[in-house]
Design an enzyme around this catalytic site. Structure first.
Site, PDB file in Angstrom:
ATOM      1  N   GLU A 263       0.833  -1.202   0.000  1.00 27.03           N
ATOM      2  CA  GLU A 263       0.000   0.000   0.000  1.00 27.03           C
ATOM      3  C   GLU A 263       0.867   1.252   0.000  1.00 27.03           C
ATOM      4  O   GLU A 263       1.924   1.255   0.639  1.00 27.03           O
ATOM      5  CB  GLU A 263      -0.936  -0.006   1.218  1.00 27.03           C
ATOM      6  N   HIS A 281      -8.310   1.171   1.471  1.00 25.04           N
ATOM      7  CA  HIS A 281      -8.116   1.135   2.932  1.00 25.04           C
ATOM      8  C   HIS A 281      -9.043   2.154   3.611  1.00 25.04           C
ATOM      9  O   HIS A 281      -8.603   3.045   4.342  1.00 25.04           O
ATOM     10  CB  HIS A 281      -6.663   1.413   3.300  1.00 25.04           C
TER      11      HIS A 281
END
Length: 531
Positions: A263, A281
């Protein structure tokens, strides 16, 4: 002079005002966290650092933070903070472990609906002027079986919401007691049973050595055809390439992912597949959750900087400044006792009893018991501290008790931990010697005097000649240096234990070779925080 706090991520203005109202000099720079060089340049001017996820508090940043006393993370995850480096520097790291729970649980439920009814793809198609009713055939949630991997704070919320949707819930969690499962209305099962029975699977566990890649090709092969998988917990729990293949083949009918192996996720094997719903997220991204954790971290940091009160600390017990010097070595001992049993135990924990003997009974046993539980649970739940551990134990239905008594043996005081699981009862005792270092003094009722190191190996075996030579041969061949070695037995020729303090990690293949010998009953590698 008033303490100075830097807010380097986007906390709410209300949280910033809390600092100001408490008399703290606050510097609000919500975009600074993305500028590593600027942060490195100015971090030495502050006593506190309040962050979300954008700021990466690396060892380099910590080394430059000459005045920093506390880092406050608004949220549960602290993977953007180098906690060992902060601990070595004497910097407290706080988080807000429960502020995002409902929000994350609701996002998991939302993804489950989106995957079941193909909502994102249907929206794109309809807004493009198409009317593809036959293309978007979904499935009902009602009557389906939801498999919850990890039934702690967030997982239990998901479970109760799913039951409200008339789903049947099966749960896998080593710390979930049968009583707690009954209270929640879920059926406790092992992982393979969950894989075999679940129509939907959702994960709510941290990323640890035990949970990494918990869903891979082998796990998927055990699942129902047409299963749907949701992950709002942590990237790395699922092997994305394996899941992508299963989605393409139809073995897995759909997936909803809020977290990814890397990420920010600019690419993934899951991207571009029609039966996958992805979000960036967003588990904690609601107005309510963002406000709650921001206000909480501001209050916690202000209390510490102004009063010395420690709340929700990852790397420090919640104890007063007055009792800290005397309590500190016993807190470390208590954590190590819990860590020993937590790492050595595979089955579900039902009861925990801590006995405080002699001088230990006069200490702050609440803090010590919290340290025991933190060490015990940490093997399964990485994001646990002395504040959250008792709550997590209660959520899992673990029965906890303390016993205090006057001095009863040769030691001025000691702590004994006894843990009852579904299969057995484990007991370990320890004390703190005059040098301030914790020692294990009894395991399974067998006396010994064991120095505690970062890397250790614990064995149970039959008391027969040649065992020491066997250990030396196997470890020597593997290049494992033994720094210290303690043996104990109940009676001659009976049950025996060995505790080895080694210089580094021991490969599982070395332990497998040791376990293959008839007189060896078990062998486990253990790790302890000795800093």
């Amino acid at each position: 002079m008033a303490p100075r706090v830097l807010v380097s991520d986007a906390l709410s203005e209300t949280a910033v005002q809390i600092f100001k109202d408490r008399g703290i000099d606050v510097d609000f720079q919500p975009k600074l966290g993305k500028d590593k060089e600027k942060l490195l340049e100015i971090i030495g001017n502050y006593d506190g650092l309040a962050i979300r996820s954008a700021t990466k508090v690396t060892e380099k940043i910590i080394e430059a933070a000459g005045n920093l006393k506390v880092i406050g993370r608004a949220g549960i995850g602290v993977d953007n903070v180098d906690i060992p480096a902060a601990s070595r520097k004497g910097i407290i790291v706080m988080n807000t472990p429960f502020g995002n729970s409902i929000t994350t649980a609701e996002h998991a439920i939302a993804l489950m609906f989106a995957v079941a009814r193909q909502l994102p793809a249907a929206d794109v198609s309809t807004q493009a002027g198409k009317w593809e009713k036959n293309r978007f055939m979904g499935v009902e949630i009602t009557g389906k079986t939801l498999g919850v991997i990890g039934c702690g704070n967030i997982g239990s919320i998901v479970a109760t919401r799913a039951i409200g949707l008339k789903m049947h819930v099966v749960a896998f969690d080593p710390f979930l007691s049968p009583e707690r499962a009954d209270q929640l209305g879920v059926e406790k099962v092992d992982l393979d049973t969950l894989f075999a029975r679940a129509d939907f699977i959702t994960m709510h566990v941290p990323l640890t050595d035990k949970t990494r890649n918990i869903i891979n090709a082998a796990a998927i092969a055990k699942m129902k055809d047409g299963v749907r998988i949701i992950n709002c917990a942590r990237g790395g729990l699922v092997v994305e390439a394996d899941l992508a293949e299963a989605l393409k083949s139809g073995k897995v009918a759909g997936a909803g992912f809020d977290v990814f192996e890397t990420e920010p996720a600019t690419e993934s094997p899951l991207f571009g597949l029609e039966n996958v719903v992805c979000t960036p997220h967003l588990g904690a991204s609601t107005t309510e959750a963002q406000e709650n954790v921001a206000l909480q971290v501001a209050e916690q940091m202000a209390d510490y900087l102004l009063k010395g009160a420690v709340t929700n600390a990852i790397n420090m017990p919640s104890i007063s400044a007055e009792e800290a010097p005397r309590l500190k070595p016993f807190v470390k001992l208590a954590d190590m006792l819990g860590a020993f049993v937590g790492q050595a135990t595979e089955s579900s924990i039902q009861e925990v009893e801590v006995l405080y003997d002699g001088v230990t009974a006069e200490l702050n046993t609440k803090a010590l018991s919290s340290a025991v539980l933190a060490g015990l649970i940490r093997a399964q739940v990485a994001d646990v501290n002395m504040v959250s551990a008792p709550i997590m134990a209660k959520e899992r239905g673990i029965l906890f008790s303390e016993v205090k008594r006057d001095k009863s043996g040769i030691f001025d005081g000691y702590i004994r931990l006894t843990v009852k699981t579904e299969n057995q009862t484990r007991s370990i005792a320890g004390t703190v010697f005059s040098d301030g270092k914790p020692r294990f003094i009894q395991i399974k009722g067998i006396n010994l005097d064991a120095e505690i190191g970062r890397h250790m190996v614990y064995t149970t075996n039959e008391d027969k000649p040649g065992f020491i030579g066997l250990l030396g041969t196997i470890f020597g061949k593997a290049g494992v240096n033994i720094a210290n070695f303690q043996l104990g037995r109940d009676v001659a020729g009976g049950n025996a234990i060995a505790l080895l303090y080694v210089d580094g990690p021991v490969d599982e293949s070395v332990l497998d070779e040791l376990r293959s010998h008839p007189q060896v009953q078990s062998a486990k590698a253990l790790q302890f925080n000795v800093d």
